[in-house]
Scaffold this motif. Sequence first.
Motif: not given
Length: 289
Positions: A193-217
């Motif tokens: 929920d804390k991340l959902y309240q943010r407006d980050d442009r992109i996520y770079y996880p430690a495993h797997g592809p980058a995420i651009t639809k951050t809040r949707q995910l």
Amino acid sequence: MAMPPKPWPTGLCEELEPMVRRVLAPNGSPYTYTGTQSYLIGTQEALTVLDPGPNDAEHLAALTAAIGAAKVVAITCTHTHRDHSPAAAPLSRMTGAPIIGCGAVMLQSDEPRADAPFDLEYRPDQVLEDGDSLSGPGWTLKAVATPGHTSNHLCFALEESGALFTGDHVMAWSTSVVAPPDGDMADYLASLDKLYQRDDRIYYPAHGPAITKTRQLVRGMIGHRRQRERQILRLLEQQPHMLSDMVPLMYKGLSERLLPAAAQSVKAHLLDLERRSCVVRSGDLWTIN
């Protein structure tokens, strides 16, 4: 998400955006996808290595080559599972950079993953709390406390670009395993929920592809966990169950080697429901309250 076809870019230094590069460790598995992604953040004048990964000679050589002549000012870890932090100590010795990031967890986890029990040798020179930051010329990396997958988990926001390095907290290819006693489902959901309240442009996880639809995910991940919770309650409304009976009913078709990890997340849900007085247990038997 299906595993991508090989060859994977193990050991290659890939530029993702200005001041962000990635090196993939050779530890791909059903629990790490293609492997741990170490990130090099910053400039030649001041560089941070985020999640240096396993203490593997091949990976350390690839990191050293990617660093080149840059000045490493910090080696930073999101958390201390063994696929994330063991390379911090040798890399610190090689570069002279301090280990700055999450705190240590001195716990022998019962999580059934060969790659993931805690790195008990991890010794940070400085522990970052929520909102603390590292900085260099043109960049600021701010810690975002996200306990749940582990109690010491941090994400890191690159403030100048809107990127968030999410460690194992949020990944596109899989949900995160929440394994008691250190992993906590209530904390995990609060951190989502804390991340959902943010407006980050992109996520770079430690495993797997980058995420651009951050809040949707993140919204989908919260919904998935709530669905699992309702599934548990429906099973227990029908009759009392042991944990070992519930997992195959909830994860039909899941590979047998992944069932123990799934059991840990179900256990985390049960413990959360127990704290909320929704379920009770007698020995190994769980029932609706």
